[in-house]
Design an enzyme around this catalytic site. Sequence first.
Site, PDB file in Angstrom:
ATOM      1  N   ASP A  36      12.830   4.552 -14.553  1.00 56.47           N
ATOM      2  CA  ASP A  36      12.285   5.357 -14.082  1.00 56.47           C
ATOM      3  C   ASP A  36      11.263   5.029 -12.483  1.00 56.47           C
ATOM      4  O   ASP A  36      11.327   5.755 -11.634  1.00 56.47           O
ATOM      5  CB  ASP A  36      11.793   7.225 -14.302  1.00 56.47           C
ATOM      6  CG  ASP A  36      10.323   6.956 -14.979  1.00 56.47           C
ATOM      7  OD1 ASP A  36       9.676   5.470 -14.012  1.00 56.47           O
ATOM      8  OD2 ASP A  36      10.161   8.030 -15.103  1.00 56.47           O
ATOM      9  N   HIS A 128     -13.975  -3.349   4.532  1.00 57.45           N
ATOM     10  CA  HIS A 128     -13.835  -2.451   5.876  1.00 57.45           C
ATOM     11  C   HIS A 128     -14.937  -1.466   5.910  1.00 57.45           C
ATOM     12  O   HIS A 128     -15.624  -0.272   5.045  1.00 57.45           O
ATOM     13  CB  HIS A 128     -12.596  -2.595   6.640  1.00 57.45           C
ATOM     14  CG  HIS A 128     -12.497  -1.410   7.628  1.00 57.45           C
ATOM     15  ND1 HIS A 128     -12.320  -2.229   9.151  1.00 57.45           N
ATOM     16  CD2 HIS A 128     -13.169  -0.354   8.065  1.00 57.45           C
ATOM     17  CE1 HIS A 128     -12.590  -1.697   9.962  1.00 57.45           C
ATOM     18  NE2 HIS A 128     -12.949  -0.274   9.579  1.00 57.45           N
ATOM     19  N   LYS A 189     -13.027  -2.769  22.562  1.00 58.44           N
ATOM     20  CA  LYS A 189     -11.437  -2.875  22.250  1.00 58.44           C
ATOM     21  C   LYS A 189     -11.473  -0.689  21.627  1.00 58.44           C
ATOM     22  O   LYS A 189     -12.314  -0.297  21.276  1.00 58.44           O
ATOM     23  CB  LYS A 189     -10.940  -3.464  20.861  1.00 58.44           C
ATOM     24  CG  LYS A 189      -9.679  -2.197  19.480  1.00 58.44           C
ATOM     25  CD  LYS A 189      -9.577  -3.859  18.798  1.00 58.44           C
ATOM     26  CE  LYS A 189      -9.342  -2.669  17.595  1.00 58.44           C
ATOM     27  NZ  LYS A 189      -9.317  -2.929  15.737  1.00 58.44           N
ATOM     28  N   ASP A 215     -12.577 -11.707  12.219  1.00 56.84           N
ATOM     29  CA  ASP A 215     -12.068 -10.227  11.578  1.00 56.84           C
ATOM     30  C   ASP A 215     -12.417 -10.093  10.367  1.00 56.84           C
ATOM     31  O   ASP A 215     -12.594 -10.939   9.709  1.00 56.84           O
ATOM     32  CB  ASP A 215     -10.719 -10.184  12.099  1.00 56.84           C
ATOM     33  CG  ASP A 215     -11.294  -8.288  12.755  1.00 56.84           C
ATOM     34  OD1 ASP A 215     -11.905  -7.210  12.093  1.00 56.84           O
ATOM     35  OD2 ASP A 215     -10.586  -7.270  13.007  1.00 56.84           O
ATOM     36  N   THR A 220      -1.710  -5.691  11.232  1.00 54.43           N
ATOM     37  CA  THR A 220      -0.287  -5.936  12.357  1.00 54.43           C
ATOM     38  C   THR A 220      -0.963  -7.525  13.328  1.00 54.43           C
ATOM     39  O   THR A 220       0.364  -7.886  14.110  1.00 54.43           O
ATOM     40  CB  THR A 220      -0.001  -5.195  13.397  1.00 54.43           C
ATOM     41  OG1 THR A 220      -1.159  -4.834  14.031  1.00 54.43           O
ATOM     42  CG2 THR A 220       0.300  -3.800  12.597  1.00 54.43           C
ATOM     43  N   THR A 223      -4.534  -6.360  17.166  1.00 52.14           N
ATOM     44  CA  THR A 223      -6.298  -6.282  17.345  1.00 52.14           C
ATOM     45  C   THR A 223      -6.720  -7.832  17.990  1.00 52.14           C
ATOM     46  O   THR A 223      -7.257  -7.764  18.851  1.00 52.14           O
ATOM     47  CB  THR A 223      -7.433  -6.022  16.237  1.00 52.14           C
ATOM     48  OG1 THR A 223      -7.034  -5.028  16.070  1.00 52.14           O
ATOM     49  CG2 THR A 223      -8.940  -6.589  16.707  1.00 52.14           C
TER      50      THR A 223
HETATM   51  C1  R5P Z   1     -10.347  -2.360  11.723  1.00 57.13           C
HETATM   52  O1  R5P Z   1     -11.724  -1.681  12.845  1.00 57.13           O
HETATM   53  C2  R5P Z   1     -10.439  -3.395  11.682  1.00 57.13           C
HETATM   54  O2  R5P Z   1     -11.598  -4.685  11.377  1.00 57.13           O
HETATM   55  C3  R5P Z   1      -9.065  -5.220  11.639  1.00 57.13           C
HETATM   56  O3  R5P Z   1      -9.922  -5.119  13.216  1.00 57.13           O
HETATM   57  C4  R5P Z   1      -8.102  -4.543  11.700  1.00 57.13           C
HETATM   58  O4  R5P Z   1      -7.339  -3.480  10.994  1.00 57.13           O
HETATM   59  C5  R5P Z   1      -7.313  -5.128  12.830  1.00 57.13           C
HETATM   60  O5  R5P Z   1      -5.457  -4.581  12.108  1.00 57.13           O
HETATM   61  P1  R5P Z   1      -4.395  -5.283  12.796  1.00 57.13           P
HETATM   62  O6  R5P Z   1      -4.547  -6.369  12.844  1.00 57.13           O
HETATM   63  O7  R5P Z   1      -3.263  -3.996  13.119  1.00 57.13           O
HETATM   64  O8  R5P Z   1      -4.775  -4.578  14.669  1.00 57.13           O
END
Ligand code: R5P
Length: 308
Positions: A36, A128, A189, A215, A220, A223
């Site tokens: 399932d 994060h 940002k 980062d 995606t 950013t």
């Molecule tokens: C958000 O504050 C995180 O630190 C990253 O900057 C974010 O999650 C990156 O996501 P994406 O690549 O979708 O912009």
Amino acid sequence: MRLVVLSGSAHPALAEGICTGLGIAAGARELGRFPDGEPRVVVGEPVRGADVYLVQPLGPPADCHLVELLLLADACRRAGAARITAIVPYLAFARQDRRHAEGEPHGARLAADLISARVDLAVAVDVHGSGAEGYFSVPFEHLTALPALAAALSGRFPDPVVVAPDLGAARRAEALGALLDAPTACVHKTRVSPREVQARLVSGEVAGRTPIVVDDMISTGATIEAAVRVLHEASSRDEVIVTATHGLLVEGAVARLGRLGLARVVVSDSLPVARSAQLDVELVSIAPLLVEAIRRLRAGAALTDLRA
Ligand code: R5P
């Protein structure tokens, strides 16, 4: 206490790297699904009285990987493990750490509650936000991959400036800047939606310098794309380097970053990253960091210099 390392299905290669570093073989387990679709795990390794480490980054699909981790922990507990540690190199749900709108949950706290209910100790890397430790009701070790990333970047680029792509990354940029002996800058940002961001300006001197954008994760790629545009508008060098601990790279991020003509993308192997002709990603292994953490946890030694 006998050492056992068990891998979930999220990233067996990282677990293998950890086992190699520890000089042991990965513990036997079966992972699959019932007809399932429910996840099914069977721990074949004898774990009674053992010190067990479950390696499972919560990359996509985070819900399935979380449940599999919990099932593994439950199986080990019922089989008599003396201590169970969740090694969660990428802790998903951490971005759901506040309610932006009425009706939203606190996903970060919920994930920590679930993990805390089944393990004795949790270890994660570059989570994060700054509140993770407070969400767990068991001891939580928050490690950082920044020194490993810095070692891979050091001395390779002329006149570097370490750039935070948003205010949330400012402390990370400062830490990397200190490791690379480079100045820092910060892009301003605004997140419009989970898939859309806007960046307006950059604070700090970037003109004529090589930006190293850092980062915690690339999801995606929105950013990074916005940051690169603002940096070029501020007359940085064309060659932009991007580094992050977690290369989620979802929803066309690889193609998106590929189109930016980045000079280098360097991420850790906290998550599996597929090779692609569209984007050359340099991987830095965090297996040595996790091996060292496991050794010290077993020896009762401090992890201070490994911490975020
Ligand atoms: C958000 O504050 C995180 O630190 C990253 O900057 C974010 O999650 C990156 O996501 P994406 O690549 O979708 O912009």
